[in-house]
Design an enzyme around this catalytic site. Structure first.
Site, mmCIF file in Angstrom:
data_model
loop_
_atom_site.group_PDB
_atom_site.id
_atom_site.type_symbol
_atom_site.label_atom_id
_atom_site.label_comp_id
_atom_site.label_asym_id
_atom_site.label_seq_id
_atom_site.Cartn_x
_atom_site.Cartn_y
_atom_site.Cartn_z
ATOM 1 N N SER A 27 0.475 -1.273 -0.108
ATOM 2 C CA SER A 27 -0.382 0.138 -0.322
ATOM 3 C C SER A 27 0.540 1.417 -0.304
ATOM 4 O O SER A 27 0.555 2.692 -0.154
ATOM 5 C CB SER A 27 -0.935 -0.187 1.188
ATOM 6 N N ASN A 113 -2.265 -1.729 13.257
ATOM 7 C CA ASN A 113 -3.469 -1.584 13.226
ATOM 8 C C ASN A 113 -3.945 0.224 14.253
ATOM 9 O O ASN A 113 -4.925 0.743 13.840
ATOM 10 C CB ASN A 113 -4.418 -2.615 14.046
ATOM 11 N N HIS A 159 -39.359 23.121 -12.072
ATOM 12 C CA HIS A 159 -39.885 22.720 -13.186
ATOM 13 C C HIS A 159 -38.903 22.739 -14.465
ATOM 14 O O HIS A 159 -39.984 22.338 -15.232
ATOM 15 C CB HIS A 159 -41.241 22.132 -13.882
ATOM 16 N N SER A 286 -14.056 23.517 -30.120
ATOM 17 C CA SER A 286 -14.761 22.337 -30.772
ATOM 18 C C SER A 286 -13.357 22.090 -31.680
ATOM 19 O O SER A 286 -13.133 22.534 -32.042
ATOM 20 C CB SER A 286 -16.052 22.142 -31.514
ATOM 21 N N TYR A 326 -9.405 -5.438 13.374
ATOM 22 C CA TYR A 326 -9.010 -5.395 11.761
ATOM 23 C C TYR A 326 -8.916 -6.154 10.940
ATOM 24 O O TYR A 326 -8.309 -7.705 10.911
ATOM 25 C CB TYR A 326 -7.313 -4.716 12.111
ATOM 26 N N GLN A 331 -7.376 -1.994 3.841
ATOM 27 C CA GLN A 331 -6.183 -1.312 2.760
ATOM 28 C C GLN A 331 -6.474 -0.554 2.224
ATOM 29 O O GLN A 331 -6.285 0.908 2.037
ATOM 30 C CB GLN A 331 -5.120 -1.881 2.997
ATOM 31 N N LYS A 334 -7.875 3.779 2.346
ATOM 32 C CA LYS A 334 -7.548 5.072 1.614
ATOM 33 C C LYS A 334 -7.442 5.418 0.107
ATOM 34 O O LYS A 334 -7.658 6.527 0.136
ATOM 35 C CB LYS A 334 -5.922 4.987 2.316
HETATM 36 N N1 ARG Z 1 -1.436 -1.089 5.512
HETATM 37 C C1 ARG Z 1 -1.733 -1.723 6.615
HETATM 38 C C2 ARG Z 1 -3.596 -0.685 6.397
HETATM 39 O O1 ARG Z 1 -3.668 0.346 5.858
HETATM 40 C C3 ARG Z 1 -2.050 -0.966 7.560
HETATM 41 C C4 ARG Z 1 -2.237 -2.119 8.972
HETATM 42 C C5 ARG Z 1 -1.737 -3.272 8.894
HETATM 43 N N2 ARG Z 1 -1.542 -4.251 9.692
HETATM 44 C C6 ARG Z 1 -2.166 -5.534 9.611
HETATM 45 N N3 ARG Z 1 -1.713 -6.349 10.684
HETATM 46 N N4 ARG Z 1 -1.531 -6.313 8.183
HETATM 47 O O2 ARG Z 1 -4.844 -0.721 6.647
#
Ligand code: ARG
Length: 466
Positions: A27, A113, A159, A286, A326, A331, A334
């Site tokens: 990531s 986490n 409308h 255009s 978790y 992941q 994001k």
């Molecule tokens: N890169 C992971 C995420 O964004 C970080 C947490 C990872 N934790 C784990 N136990 N693999 O979620």
């Protein structure tokens, strides 16, 4: 052939991950932008570890200095990100440990986490602030255009049919209200983000004597009286993604507001309306039709709302049905967040640019609003003042409108001799109702489009946005 074992968690493995697995699971390509927040979190965590005696003051100092150096390298583009280290957290920790031996103690009583949850909450507080600044700048551009419009009136639409006259400034100020509510929403998101997960560990805290309140205070997770705000359940602290969804929701709603404004501007800039000219700098031509000037910036703004709504939906779906706590699915929380943040900021900047260069077309506005039918409701009000119940008045004016349509005469030019046959309360002064300025001036209640009221509202905005 066995791959090299993973440096941070590889102890119990006899082989390292496949190349494909590394590509799939890394990531760092997108979470490296969390570096400033990750470093801040690690510095606070180190300070706390020293505070409770789990590391020495010297070790803490070396760790914190090392983190500053790494962040400096990152910001200068001199840091080498290694995808095999998965994420921003392990990249920074590994680089630090190579330079500062004491950094081997930094991950004491911490998990990625609670680390990533903390990084993201710091990110959200920063991001809400950034969006807020851009909302204000977009509001200022709206206000400037509203003020430039003066007392110019246009038909207001329902409308998408001409309904009643309004000031251009009043129409634009409707969006000031929307963006103001967006500001309130982002402030609420920042408040939701303001709880410190650090110390929750992987999910069950730690046996070590850590001081979560200390860390929270270090990172500015405090209430208005400076008291630490610490996430109160370690499992919730690492599993909760509500604030992600709240942020994406606030962004999606900004997108919805901007898409409506963009659509108004697109309509207004068409030859059919011609109420406004959009700046060349935010339009395109255009490749085929030489005469074209297309409102592309507004169209893209209108389109962005789909993407922002999609990001919200991605996060709702990603979180739905996930067992505590978790899970690695998270992941992927994001990219939609970063996208919503980036696209919201960019959209607001573009909108400000479009509005700043836009010019109201006074002649076309005056022509459009001259249609006396727009004041048919005012004629019903006239009858109400003469004691006619509104439902009956509505019916009577309907008959007047029908007469105008059938005879092909503008409403305000029908002969009084004919009109008064429809209802005796239609006296000789009935036609004064169609004086646009007079009609506008009578709408002075709070929030109405009368000129005095609009000026008052704009003055309020000027003060608020100063
Ligand atoms: N890169 C992971 C995420 O964004 C970080 C947490 C990872 N934790 C784990 N136990 N693999 O979620």
């Amino acid at each position: 052939m066995a791959k090299k074992k993973q440096a941070t968690w590889g102890g119990r493995f006899s082989a390292g991950p496949a190349d494909l697995m590394l590509t799939f699971s890394e990531s760092v390509s997108f979470d490296q932008r969390l570096a400033p927040f990750d470093v801040a979190g690690s510095k606070a965590h180190a300070a706390m570890l020293a505070h409770v005696g789990l590391i020495t003051a010297r070790e803490c100092k070396a760790i914190r200095r090392g983190l500053d150096v790494i962040l400096e390298e990152i910001s200068r583009g001199k840091f080498t990100w290694r995808p095999e280290l998965e994420d921003v957290h392990m990249n920074i920790e590994q680089a630090l440990t190579e330079r500062v031996p004491a950094a081997a103690k930094l991950h004491t009583a911490r998990s990625r986490n609670d680390q990533v949850a903390t990084d993201m909450r710091l990110f959200f507080k920063h991001a809400c602030d950034e969006v807020d600044g851009r909302l204000v700048r977009a509001q200022r551009a709206l206000l400037a255009l509203a003020e430039a419009a003066g007392d110019t009136m246009i038909p207001g639409y329902t409308h998408l049919q001409r309904a009643q006259p309004v000031q251009v400034a009043h129409h634009l100020a409707a969006y000031l209200e929307m963006l103001e509510r967006d500001r309130t929403r982002f402030a609420a998101v920042a408040d939701s983000a303001n709880w410190c997960p650090l110390g929750a560990g992987a999910l069950a805290g730690s046996t070590l004597p850590i001081d979560r309140e200390f860390t929270a205070r270090e990172l500015g997770f405090v209430d208005h009286r400076g008291r630490p705000r610490v996430a109160q359940n370690s499992m919730d602290a690492v599993a909760d993604r509500d604030v992600f969804i709240e942020f994406a929701h606030a962004a999606a709603l900004v997108g919805t507001h901007l898409s409506r404004l963009a659509e108004d501007l697109i309509l207004w800039s068409s030859s059919e309306f011609n109420f406004i000219s959009l700046p060349d700098a935010f339009c395109t031509g255009s490749s085929l039709m030489p005469q074209k000037k297309n409102p592309d910036a507004c169209e893209i703004l209108r389109g962005k709302s789909a993407r922002l709504q999609g990001n919200l939906n991605t996060l709702l779906t990603l979180t739905k049905g996930l067992p505590l706590t978790y899970n690695r699915d998270l992941q992927d929380d994001k990219p939609p967040i970063f996208d919503s943040f980036d696209q919201t900021c960019l959209s607001l900047e573009v909108l400000a640019g479009v509005l700043t260069g836009a010019k109201i077309n006074l002649v076309a506005c005056a022509e459009a609003v001259a249609d006396p039918a727009l004041l048919a409701t005012d004629l019903a009000d006239y009858l109400v003042e003469a004691g006619v119940p509104f439902r009956e008045a509505h019916h009577v004016v309907g008959a007047v409108v029908k007469m105008a349509e059938e005879s092909g005469t503008p409403l305000d030019q029908l002969p009084h001799a004919e009109v008064k046959k429809i209802h005796p309360a239609l006296k000789a002064d009935w036609v004064e109702v169609f004086d646009l300025r007079r009609a506008a001036a009578r709408r002075q209640g709070t929030g109405m489009p009368g000129p005095r009221q609009v000026r008052k509202q704009l003055a309020r905005w000027r003060k608020r946005l100063a």
